[in-house]
Design a protein around this motif. Structure first.
Motif, PDB file in Angstrom:
ATOM      1  N   SER A 282       0.850  -1.189   0.000  1.00  0.00           N
ATOM      2  CA  SER A 282       0.000   0.000   0.000  1.00  0.00           C
ATOM      3  C   SER A 282       0.881   1.232   0.000  1.00  0.00           C
ATOM      4  CB  SER A 282      -0.933   0.005   1.214  1.00  0.00           C
ATOM      5  OG  SER A 282      -0.186   0.080   2.409  1.00  0.00           O
ATOM      6  N   GLY A 283       0.288   2.359  -0.245  1.00  0.00           N
ATOM      7  CA  GLY A 283       1.039   3.608  -0.255  1.00  0.00           C
ATOM      8  C   GLY A 283       1.316   4.114  -1.654  1.00  0.00           C
ATOM      9  N   ARG A 284       1.678   3.210  -2.523  1.00  0.00           N
ATOM     10  CA  ARG A 284       1.851   3.539  -3.937  1.00  0.00           C
ATOM     11  C   ARG A 284       1.907   2.216  -4.687  1.00  0.00           C
ATOM     12  NH1 ARG A 284       6.831   2.406  -5.965  1.00  0.00           N
ATOM     13  NH2 ARG A 284       8.633   2.387  -4.568  1.00  0.00           N
ATOM     14  N   THR A 285       1.775   2.295  -5.975  1.00  0.00           N
ATOM     15  CA  THR A 285       1.882   1.081  -6.760  1.00  0.00           C
ATOM     16  C   THR A 285       3.341   0.637  -6.820  1.00  0.00           C
ATOM     17  OG1 THR A 285       1.485   0.085  -8.924  1.00  0.00           O
ATOM     18  CG2 THR A 285       2.111   2.400  -8.901  1.00  0.00           C
ATOM     19  N   PHE A 286       3.553  -0.652  -6.818  1.00  0.00           N
ATOM     20  CA  PHE A 286       4.911  -1.163  -6.982  1.00  0.00           C
ATOM     21  C   PHE A 286       5.019  -1.945  -8.282  1.00  0.00           C
ATOM     22  CE2 PHE A 286       4.538  -5.745  -5.944  1.00  0.00           C
ATOM     23  CZ  PHE A 286       3.252  -5.782  -5.470  1.00  0.00           C
ATOM     24  N   SER A 287       4.108  -1.671  -9.217  1.00  0.00           N
ATOM     25  CA  SER A 287       4.034  -2.470 -10.442  1.00  0.00           C
ATOM     26  C   SER A 287       5.279  -2.356 -11.312  1.00  0.00           C
ATOM     27  CB  SER A 287       2.797  -2.062 -11.249  1.00  0.00           C
ATOM     28  OG  SER A 287       2.869  -0.696 -11.604  1.00  0.00           O
ATOM     29  N   ARG A 288       6.130  -1.366 -11.044  1.00  0.00           N
ATOM     30  CA  ARG A 288       7.363  -1.257 -11.831  1.00  0.00           C
ATOM     31  C   ARG A 288       8.608  -1.594 -11.018  1.00  0.00           C
ATOM     32  NH1 ARG A 288       7.121   4.243 -15.286  1.00  0.00           N
ATOM     33  NH2 ARG A 288       6.761   5.169 -13.254  1.00  0.00           N
ATOM     34  N   ASN A 289       8.402  -2.179  -9.842  1.00  0.00           N
ATOM     35  CA  ASN A 289       9.523  -2.597  -9.001  1.00  0.00           C
ATOM     36  C   ASN A 289       9.627  -4.112  -8.957  1.00  0.00           C
ATOM     37  OD1 ASN A 289       8.313   0.053  -7.675  1.00  0.00           O
ATOM     38  ND2 ASN A 289      10.503  -0.021  -7.211  1.00  0.00           N
ATOM     39  N   HIS A 290      10.858  -4.586  -9.077  1.00  0.00           N
ATOM     40  CA  HIS A 290      11.053  -6.004  -8.791  1.00  0.00           C
ATOM     41  C   HIS A 290      10.761  -6.218  -7.308  1.00  0.00           C
ATOM     42  CE1 HIS A 290      12.771  -5.728 -12.636  1.00  0.00           C
ATOM     43  NE2 HIS A 290      14.053  -5.660 -12.321  1.00  0.00           N
ATOM     44  N   MET A 291      10.304  -7.422  -6.964  1.00  0.00           N
ATOM     45  CA  MET A 291       9.969  -7.751  -5.585  1.00  0.00           C
ATOM     46  C   MET A 291      10.740  -8.983  -5.150  1.00  0.00           C
ATOM     47  SD  MET A 291       7.833  -5.408  -4.678  1.00  0.00           S
ATOM     48  CE  MET A 291       7.192  -6.092  -3.147  1.00  0.00           C
ATOM     49  N   GLY A 292      11.083  -9.017  -3.877  1.00  0.00           N
ATOM     50  CA  GLY A 292      11.843 -10.152  -3.374  1.00  0.00           C
ATOM     51  C   GLY A 292      11.315 -10.668  -2.053  1.00  0.00           C
ATOM     52  N   TRP A 293      11.676 -11.901  -1.764  1.00  0.00           N
ATOM     53  CA  TRP A 293      11.448 -12.495  -0.458  1.00  0.00           C
ATOM     54  C   TRP A 293      12.806 -12.839   0.147  1.00  0.00           C
ATOM     55  CZ3 TRP A 293       6.954 -12.917   2.221  1.00  0.00           C
ATOM     56  CH2 TRP A 293       5.740 -12.782   1.511  1.00  0.00           C
ATOM     57  N   PHE A 294      12.960 -12.505   1.403  1.00  0.00           N
ATOM     58  CA  PHE A 294      14.151 -12.832   2.170  1.00  0.00           C
ATOM     59  C   PHE A 294      13.707 -13.541   3.442  1.00  0.00           C
ATOM     60  CE2 PHE A 294      17.525 -10.390   0.001  1.00  0.00           C
ATOM     61  CZ  PHE A 294      16.750  -9.648  -0.860  1.00  0.00           C
ATOM     62  N   ARG A 295      14.646 -14.172   4.122  1.00  0.00           N
ATOM     63  CA  ARG A 295      14.322 -14.800   5.392  1.00  0.00           C
ATOM     64  C   ARG A 295      15.488 -14.670   6.349  1.00  0.00           C
ATOM     65  NH1 ARG A 295      14.221 -21.213   3.474  1.00  0.00           N
ATOM     66  NH2 ARG A 295      16.497 -21.459   3.220  1.00  0.00           N
ATOM     67  N   GLN A 296      15.166 -14.728   7.634  1.00  0.00           N
ATOM     68  CA  GLN A 296      16.198 -14.643   8.660  1.00  0.00           C
ATOM     69  C   GLN A 296      15.872 -15.606   9.775  1.00  0.00           C
ATOM     70  OE1 GLN A 296      16.973 -10.685  10.191  1.00  0.00           O
ATOM     71  NE2 GLN A 296      19.003 -11.295  10.887  1.00  0.00           N
ATOM     72  N   ALA A 297      16.770 -16.552   9.973  1.00  0.00           N
ATOM     73  CA  ALA A 297      16.637 -17.509  11.065  1.00  0.00           C
ATOM     74  C   ALA A 297      17.362 -16.964  12.292  1.00  0.00           C
ATOM     75  CB  ALA A 297      17.231 -18.847  10.649  1.00  0.00           C
ATOM     76  N   PRO A 298      16.987 -17.419  13.485  1.00  0.00           N
ATOM     77  CA  PRO A 298      17.638 -16.931  14.705  1.00  0.00           C
ATOM     78  C   PRO A 298      19.152 -17.117  14.650  1.00  0.00           C
ATOM     79  CG  PRO A 298      15.693 -18.197  15.263  1.00  0.00           C
ATOM     80  CD  PRO A 298      15.906 -18.375  13.785  1.00  0.00           C
ATOM     81  N   GLY A 299      19.863 -16.044  14.955  1.00  0.00           N
ATOM     82  CA  GLY A 299      21.315 -16.113  14.992  1.00  0.00           C
ATOM     83  C   GLY A 299      21.995 -16.117  13.642  1.00  0.00           C
ATOM     84  N   LYS A 300      21.214 -15.940  12.578  1.00  0.00           N
ATOM     85  CA  LYS A 300      21.796 -15.966  11.237  1.00  0.00           C
ATOM     86  C   LYS A 300      21.535 -14.654  10.513  1.00  0.00           C
ATOM     87  CE  LYS A 300      21.613 -20.968  10.518  1.00  0.00           C
ATOM     88  NZ  LYS A 300      21.206 -22.047   9.582  1.00  0.00           N
ATOM     89  N   GLU A 301      22.315 -14.448   9.456  1.00  0.00           N
ATOM     90  CA  GLU A 301      22.128 -13.266   8.617  1.00  0.00           C
ATOM     91  C   GLU A 301      20.845 -13.418   7.782  1.00  0.00           C
ATOM     92  OE1 GLU A 301      25.349 -11.250   9.920  1.00  0.00           O
ATOM     93  OE2 GLU A 301      24.290 -10.539   8.144  1.00  0.00           O
ATOM     94  N   ARG A 302      20.276 -12.274   7.407  1.00  0.00           N
ATOM     95  CA  ARG A 302      19.136 -12.300   6.482  1.00  0.00           C
ATOM     96  C   ARG A 302      19.632 -12.823   5.143  1.00  0.00           C
ATOM     97  NH1 ARG A 302      14.943  -7.371   6.416  1.00  0.00           N
ATOM     98  NH2 ARG A 302      15.151  -7.939   8.618  1.00  0.00           N
ATOM     99  N   GLU A 303      18.864 -13.739   4.546  1.00  0.00           N
ATOM    100  CA  GLU A 303      19.304 -14.334   3.294  1.00  0.00           C
ATOM    101  C   GLU A 303      18.205 -14.238   2.236  1.00  0.00           C
ATOM    102  OE1 GLU A 303      20.209 -18.486   3.697  1.00  0.00           O
ATOM    103  OE2 GLU A 303      18.157 -19.039   4.200  1.00  0.00           O
ATOM    104  N   PHE A 304      18.671 -14.190   1.012  1.00  0.00           N
ATOM    105  CA  PHE A 304      17.772 -14.108  -0.140  1.00  0.00           C
ATOM    106  C   PHE A 304      17.052 -15.429  -0.339  1.00  0.00           C
ATOM    107  CE2 PHE A 304      16.261 -12.989  -4.235  1.00  0.00           C
ATOM    108  CZ  PHE A 304      16.492 -14.059  -5.080  1.00  0.00           C
ATOM    109  N   VAL A 305      15.773 -15.332  -0.714  1.00  0.00           N
ATOM    110  CA  VAL A 305      14.979 -16.522  -1.007  1.00  0.00           C
ATOM    111  C   VAL A 305      14.565 -16.545  -2.478  1.00  0.00           C
ATOM    112  CG1 VAL A 305      12.832 -17.769  -0.511  1.00  0.00           C
ATOM    113  CG2 VAL A 305      14.112 -16.666   1.358  1.00  0.00           C
ATOM    114  N   ALA A 306      13.907 -15.478  -2.925  1.00  0.00           N
ATOM    115  CA  ALA A 306      13.402 -15.454  -4.304  1.00  0.00           C
ATOM    116  C   ALA A 306      13.111 -14.021  -4.704  1.00  0.00           C
ATOM    117  CB  ALA A 306      12.135 -16.299  -4.432  1.00  0.00           C
ATOM    118  N   ALA A 307      13.104 -13.779  -6.012  1.00  0.00           N
ATOM    119  CA  ALA A 307      12.754 -12.468  -6.543  1.00  0.00           C
ATOM    120  C   ALA A 307      11.999 -12.644  -7.848  1.00  0.00           C
ATOM    121  CB  ALA A 307      13.999 -11.612  -6.754  1.00  0.00           C
TER     122      ALA A 307
END
Length: 127
Positions: free
Chosen positions: A25-50
């Motif tokens: 919400s807030g504005r359209t993101f139709s021209r932005n690539h989108m990604g999913w990341f994840r972070q497990a306890p004690g670990k760095e945030r890591e890329f999942v998919a885009a």
């Protein structure tokens, strides 16, 4: 400023499935690539998919290839992550994020290239 809200997380047994949703919400993101990341306890945030801005291409991290599918619906300002054959190693807080640039010429797996983030949704996979 884009506001992103994830949902769909929860507790699932190994081998099960979950579908995460991210509403923008807030504005359209139709021209932005989108990604999913994840972070497990004690670990760095890591890329999942885009996924690129028009769903023409996708990128996956090796640990999730063949099990996870990213998709988007620009008409609904939403992005999704279908997660199948879940493993305990998939346990983490999952975040969706919007690329800071319109229609970047490549899909980025790097968190610093994403400027807007959701608050995250917890996914727990039991063995």
């Amino acid at each position: 400023q884009v506001q992103l809200v994830e949902s769909g997380g929860g507790l699932v047994q190994a081998g099960g499935s979950l579908r995460l949703s991210c509403a923008a919400s807030g504005r359209t993101f139709s021209r932005n690539h989108m990604g999913w990341f994840r972070q497990a306890p004690g670990k760095e945030r890591e890329f999942v998919a885009a996924i690129n801005w028009n769903s023409g291409s996708t990128l996956y991290a090796d640990p999730v290839k063949g099990r996870f599918t990213i998709s988007r619906d620009n008409a609904k300002n939403a992005v999704y992550l279908q997660m199948n054959s879940l493993k305990p190693a998939d346990t983490a807080v999952y975040y969706c994020a919007a690329d800071q640039y319109d229609r970047r010429w490549y899909l980025s797996p790097t968190a610093r290239d994403y400027s807007d983030w959701g608050q995250g949704t917890q996914v727990t996979v039991s063995s």
